[in-house]
Motif scaffolding. Structure first.
Motif, PDB file in Angstrom:
ATOM      1  N   ILE A 138       0.834  -1.201   0.000  1.00  0.00           N
ATOM      2  CA  ILE A 138       0.000   0.000   0.000  1.00  0.00           C
ATOM      3  C   ILE A 138       0.872   1.256   0.000  1.00  0.00           C
ATOM      4  CG2 ILE A 138      -1.682   1.314   1.347  1.00  0.00           C
ATOM      5  CD1 ILE A 138      -2.824  -1.351   2.305  1.00  0.00           C
ATOM      6  N   ALA A 139       1.942   1.243   0.796  1.00  0.00           N
ATOM      7  CA  ALA A 139       2.849   2.392   0.839  1.00  0.00           C
ATOM      8  C   ALA A 139       3.523   2.609  -0.510  1.00  0.00           C
ATOM      9  CB  ALA A 139       3.895   2.187   1.930  1.00  0.00           C
ATOM     10  N   LEU A 140       3.900   1.520  -1.184  1.00  0.00           N
ATOM     11  CA  LEU A 140       4.521   1.644  -2.505  1.00  0.00           C
ATOM     12  C   LEU A 140       3.540   2.230  -3.516  1.00  0.00           C
ATOM     13  CD1 LEU A 140       6.509  -1.719  -2.785  1.00  0.00           C
ATOM     14  CD2 LEU A 140       7.438   0.571  -2.424  1.00  0.00           C
ATOM     15  N   ASN A 141       2.295   1.807  -3.443  1.00  0.00           N
ATOM     16  CA  ASN A 141       1.291   2.348  -4.354  1.00  0.00           C
ATOM     17  C   ASN A 141       1.070   3.840  -4.112  1.00  0.00           C
ATOM     18  OD1 ASN A 141      -0.900   2.031  -6.359  1.00  0.00           O
ATOM     19  ND2 ASN A 141      -2.239   2.428  -4.628  1.00  0.00           N
ATOM     20  N   MET A 142       1.052   4.236  -2.828  1.00  0.00           N
ATOM     21  CA  MET A 142       0.874   5.652  -2.508  1.00  0.00           C
ATOM     22  C   MET A 142       2.090   6.455  -2.958  1.00  0.00           C
ATOM     23  SD  MET A 142      -0.770   5.159   1.294  1.00  0.00           S
ATOM     24  CE  MET A 142      -1.294   6.854   1.534  1.00  0.00           C
ATOM     25  N   ALA A 143       3.282   5.892  -2.781  1.00  0.00           N
ATOM     26  CA  ALA A 143       4.500   6.577  -3.226  1.00  0.00           C
ATOM     27  C   ALA A 143       4.504   6.742  -4.737  1.00  0.00           C
ATOM     28  CB  ALA A 143       5.731   5.796  -2.769  1.00  0.00           C
ATOM     29  N   ASN A 144       4.018   5.727  -5.444  1.00  0.00           N
ATOM     30  CA  ASN A 144       3.960   5.792  -6.901  1.00  0.00           C
ATOM     31  C   ASN A 144       3.007   6.885  -7.355  1.00  0.00           C
ATOM     32  OD1 ASN A 144       4.547   4.850  -9.578  1.00  0.00           O
ATOM     33  ND2 ASN A 144       2.590   3.764  -9.584  1.00  0.00           N
ATOM     34  N   ARG A 145       1.878   7.001  -6.685  1.00  0.00           N
ATOM     35  CA  ARG A 145       0.898   8.029  -7.043  1.00  0.00           C
ATOM     36  C   ARG A 145       1.411   9.428  -6.736  1.00  0.00           C
ATOM     37  NH1 ARG A 145      -4.462   6.158  -4.114  1.00  0.00           N
ATOM     38  NH2 ARG A 145      -5.149   8.207  -4.882  1.00  0.00           N
ATOM     39  N   LEU A 146       2.207   9.547  -5.671  1.00  0.00           N
ATOM     40  CA  LEU A 146       2.754  10.853  -5.287  1.00  0.00           C
ATOM     41  C   LEU A 146       4.073  11.168  -5.973  1.00  0.00           C
ATOM     42  CD1 LEU A 146       2.115  10.857  -1.415  1.00  0.00           C
ATOM     43  CD2 LEU A 146       1.053  12.374  -3.092  1.00  0.00           C
ATOM     44  N   GLN A 147       4.625  10.167  -6.686  1.00  0.00           N
ATOM     45  CA  GLN A 147       5.955  10.304  -7.256  1.00  0.00           C
ATOM     46  C   GLN A 147       6.967  10.659  -6.166  1.00  0.00           C
ATOM     47  OE1 GLN A 147       6.746   9.669 -10.724  1.00  0.00           O
ATOM     48  NE2 GLN A 147       4.728   8.746 -10.384  1.00  0.00           N
ATOM     49  N   ALA A 148       6.873   9.946  -5.048  1.00  0.00           N
ATOM     50  CA  ALA A 148       7.732  10.200  -3.893  1.00  0.00           C
ATOM     51  C   ALA A 148       8.530   8.948  -3.569  1.00  0.00           C
ATOM     52  CB  ALA A 148       6.891  10.618  -2.682  1.00  0.00           C
ATOM     53  N   ASP A 149       9.573   9.119  -2.766  1.00  0.00           N
ATOM     54  CA  ASP A 149      10.394   7.994  -2.352  1.00  0.00           C
ATOM     55  C   ASP A 149       9.589   7.089  -1.411  1.00  0.00           C
ATOM     56  OD1 ASP A 149      13.180   6.733  -2.009  1.00  0.00           O
ATOM     57  OD2 ASP A 149      12.575   7.115   0.058  1.00  0.00           O
ATOM     58  N   PRO A 150       9.569   5.773  -1.643  1.00  0.00           N
ATOM     59  CA  PRO A 150       8.773   4.874  -0.802  1.00  0.00           C
ATOM     60  C   PRO A 150       9.160   4.910   0.673  1.00  0.00           C
ATOM     61  CG  PRO A 150       9.417   3.764  -2.825  1.00  0.00           C
ATOM     62  CD  PRO A 150      10.155   5.066  -2.798  1.00  0.00           C
ATOM     63  N   LEU A 151      10.457   4.955   0.964  1.00  0.00           N
ATOM     64  CA  LEU A 151      10.882   4.996   2.362  1.00  0.00           C
ATOM     65  C   LEU A 151      10.398   6.270   3.043  1.00  0.00           C
ATOM     66  CD1 LEU A 151      12.431   3.746   4.696  1.00  0.00           C
ATOM     67  CD2 LEU A 151      14.514   4.834   3.824  1.00  0.00           C
ATOM     68  N   MET A 152      10.420   7.389   2.304  1.00  0.00           N
ATOM     69  CA  MET A 152       9.945   8.647   2.869  1.00  0.00           C
ATOM     70  C   MET A 152       8.447   8.562   3.176  1.00  0.00           C
ATOM     71  SD  MET A 152      10.325  12.525   1.376  1.00  0.00           S
ATOM     72  CE  MET A 152       9.417  12.189  -0.125  1.00  0.00           C
ATOM     73  N   VAL A 153       7.694   7.906   2.301  1.00  0.00           N
ATOM     74  CA  VAL A 153       6.266   7.736   2.540  1.00  0.00           C
ATOM     75  C   VAL A 153       6.034   6.900   3.798  1.00  0.00           C
ATOM     76  CG1 VAL A 153       4.168   6.647   1.654  1.00  0.00           C
ATOM     77  CG2 VAL A 153       5.564   8.048   0.140  1.00  0.00           C
ATOM     78  N   MET A 154       6.771   5.799   3.932  1.00  0.00           N
ATOM     79  CA  MET A 154       6.589   4.938   5.098  1.00  0.00           C
ATOM     80  C   MET A 154       6.982   5.645   6.392  1.00  0.00           C
ATOM     81  SD  MET A 154       7.622   1.066   3.871  1.00  0.00           S
ATOM     82  CE  MET A 154       9.050   1.451   2.865  1.00  0.00           C
ATOM     83  N   GLN A 155       7.995   6.499   6.334  1.00  0.00           N
ATOM     84  CA  GLN A 155       8.438   7.201   7.530  1.00  0.00           C
ATOM     85  C   GLN A 155       7.491   8.321   7.939  1.00  0.00           C
ATOM     86  OE1 GLN A 155      12.384   8.313   6.214  1.00  0.00           O
ATOM     87  NE2 GLN A 155      13.338   6.660   7.370  1.00  0.00           N
ATOM     88  N   ASN A 156       6.604   8.709   7.046  1.00  0.00           N
ATOM     89  CA  ASN A 156       5.707   9.819   7.350  1.00  0.00           C
ATOM     90  C   ASN A 156       4.244   9.416   7.408  1.00  0.00           C
ATOM     91  OD1 ASN A 156       7.254  12.603   7.315  1.00  0.00           O
ATOM     92  ND2 ASN A 156       8.182  11.361   5.715  1.00  0.00           N
ATOM     93  N   LEU A 157       3.977   8.118   7.471  1.00  0.00           N
ATOM     94  CA  LEU A 157       2.624   7.618   7.683  1.00  0.00           C
ATOM     95  C   LEU A 157       2.477   7.250   9.152  1.00  0.00           C
ATOM     96  CD1 LEU A 157       1.561   5.284   4.732  1.00  0.00           C
ATOM     97  CD2 LEU A 157       0.336   7.256   5.602  1.00  0.00           C
TER      98      LEU A 157
END
Length: 231
Positions: A50-69
């Motif tokens: 789920i985090a990877l999918n959200m990162a893909n939609r935001l065009q953001a780094d996956p680790l950064m997304v996981m660290q900020n959820l």
């Protein structure tokens, strides 16, 4: 026999196709074994997916997304600073600026966030967020609330959140911020690493709420004696 070169096929890493979902899950499975990702995602490939999918939609780094959820009472929420960073770097607006007004310490003390849309030069602005609003909504009256110790920062965060939600809602993808979830629910969450503590507290509170009181069945009262029939 002539050997033909093998041509690698490009796969779109998304959940919109079977091949993309399969490739995304393989990456999620590998990342879930990492020791440097937050506890919410360790050994949980589905959460990482789920985090990877959200990162893909935001065009953001996956680790950064996981660290900020953040997870509060089972609900995911973004870090306010992450949303602000995404807004500032999206390329459609200038960086968010803040304007304070009113008297510090009073109900009229507040903040509004604003930015400029680069394509039109139009100024976009949030609603006014005041301490009076924070008290009326119950944000500032909770024990341990950051509204009591750092009201200026909380005013900035909340004003920026309202600006992003009204002018660029696709950035938050419909999720609230973690501090909004904390204001709504009486629980303190500092990072994704504290999810275990939150879950344990919620389970304990749920068990206490569901505990049924002991029901005492009263003994039946003795029936009154029937009057004797006269001869």
């Amino acid at each position: 026999m002539e050997n033909k070169p093998v041509v690698a096929k490009n796969v779109d890493l998304s959940l919109t196709s079977t091949e993309g979902a399969r490739a995304l899950y393989q990456i999620a499975n590998m990342m879930s074994d990492s020791d440097i990702i937050p506890d919410t995602f360790k050994k949980k490939p589905a959460n990482v997916l789920i985090a990877l999918n959200m990162a893909n939609r935001l065009q953001a780094d996956p680790l950064m997304v996981m660290q900020n959820l953040y997870i509060v009472y089972g609900n995911p929420g973004w870090s306010s600073k992450f949303l602000i960073a995404c807004f500032n770097t999206c390329g459609r607006f200038s960086s968010i600026k803040y304007e304070f007004f009113g008297t510090p310490g009073k109900d009229d003390y507040g903040c509004r966030a604003y930015a400029t849309e680069l394509a039109t030069g139009e100024k976009v602005m949030s609603i006014d967020v005041t301490m009076g609003m924070a008290r009326a909504e119950g944000w500032a009256t909770k024990k341990g609330s950051k509204w009591q110790t750092m009201p200026q920062l909380m005013l900035q965060y909340r004003a920026a959140t309202f600006l992003i939600r009204t002018c660029a809602p696709e950035i938050s993808m419909g999720l609230p911020t973690a501090d909004e979830l904390v204001d709504i629910q009486p629980v303190n969450v500092t990072s994704t690493g504290s999810v275990k503590d939150v879950v344990e507290k919620v389970e304990a509170e749920t068990a206490a709420a569901m505990e049924q009181p002991e029901v005492v069945t009263p003994e039946p009262a003795e029936a009154p004696a029937k009057p004797e029939r006269p001869f």
